[in-house]
Design an enzyme around this catalytic site. Structure first.
Site: not given
Ligand code: NAD
Length: 261
Positions: A143, A156
């Protein structure tokens, strides 16, 4: 379809960025292992769609990544079904927004466990097979918060900085084994993770929904646009190409200029 014959495990791929990554790998012919929580019928539909895209097998593993034994079992299954994992993406993550003095310790433990410790476990299980094959790709969805901080996101930011450090360390350890290790650091991508933090941010900062979107989220991104899942997936796919064999230990920003500030 340059990933034909390769197996990609994407953690947290029932939603958001992870699902986009799984689709991108499948579109290049990879066998895909998806993981995460969600409604069984919806997950089964996504699994079938991945098989249609790739023309190869796709499986779903429900491992809760906060449990070390569940991660070990997922790798045993990957070994049995596919002969191991060639591409590992540590993508699962969660967020919680609160001032430090009110930050619930159980949320701290959950975020460190899911966003950082799970990657330690998956990597230690994945590396031996990658070494044997002399090829591997390990990618972390970090991130912009692996490089800079924002208030109220202590767990985070700490976990993502940790993931960036883990990435660099493992990259050095496996550099001569045909394995690259990188992280991709998106700015804000419109997914359920971002949508779900809006109410808490409204509370923590005393703002309306629109103010949170414009003055907190997009305020950081000079392009004033959300990053798309497809943009992140395109970079991850490139990292799997032979042309990317010398990109390792890198933290690659896809953040609309956020960390150029
Ligand atoms: P999201 O909430 O859409 O997806 C998260 C996923 O993790 C889902 O499939 C969920 O079921 C799974 N998950 C949650 N708890 C779990 C567990 N205990 N065991 C297994 N799976 C589990 O989120 P996203 O935005 O797609 O985020 C994905 C990654 O990208 C994360 O690491 C997040 O920190 C990172 N990220 C997101 C953004 C953003 O703006 N969305 C920005 C930077 C980084």
């Amino acid at each position: 379809m340059f990933l034909k014959g390769k197996t990609a495990l994407v953690t947290g791929s029932t939603s958001g960025i992870g699902l986009g990554l799984a689709k991108a790998f499948a579109a290049e012919g990879a066998q895909v292992i998806i993981n995460g929580f969600g409604e069984a019928d919806a997950i089964e539909k996504e699994r079938q769609a991945l098989e249609e895209l790739s023309g190869a097998k796709a499986i779903y593993d429900s491992a809760d990544l906060t449990k070390a034994e569940a991660i070990a079992d997922m790798f045993l299954r990957a070994e049995a079904d596919f002969g191991g994992v060639d591409i590992l993406v540590n993508n699962a993550g969660t967020q919680f927004v609160s001032p430090i003095e009110d930050f619930p310790p159980e949320k701290w433990d959950l975020i460190l466990s899911l966003n950082l410790t799970s990657a330690f476990h998956t990597i230690r299980h994945a590396v031996p097979t990658m070494r044997k094959k002399g090829w591997g790709r390990i990618i972390g969805t970090a991130s912009a918060h692996s490089l800079v901080a924002s208030p109220f996101k202590s767990a985070y930011v700490a976990a993502k900085h940790g993931l960036a450090g883990l990435t660099k360390t493992v990259a050095l350890e496996v550099a001569d084994a045909g394995i690259t290790v990188n992280c991709i650091s998106p700015g804000y991508v419109w997914t359920p993770l971002v949508e779900n933090q809006i109410p808490d941010t409204m509370k923590a900062r005393g703002m309306t929904r629109e103010q949170v979107i414009d003055d907190v989220l997009l305020a950081s991104q000079p392009t004033k646009e959300f990053v798309t899942v497809e943009q992140v997936a395109a970079l991850a796919t490139f990292l799997c190409r032979d042309e990317a064999a010398n990109i390792t230990g890198a933290n690659l920003s896809v953040d609309g200029g956020w960390t150029a500030h």
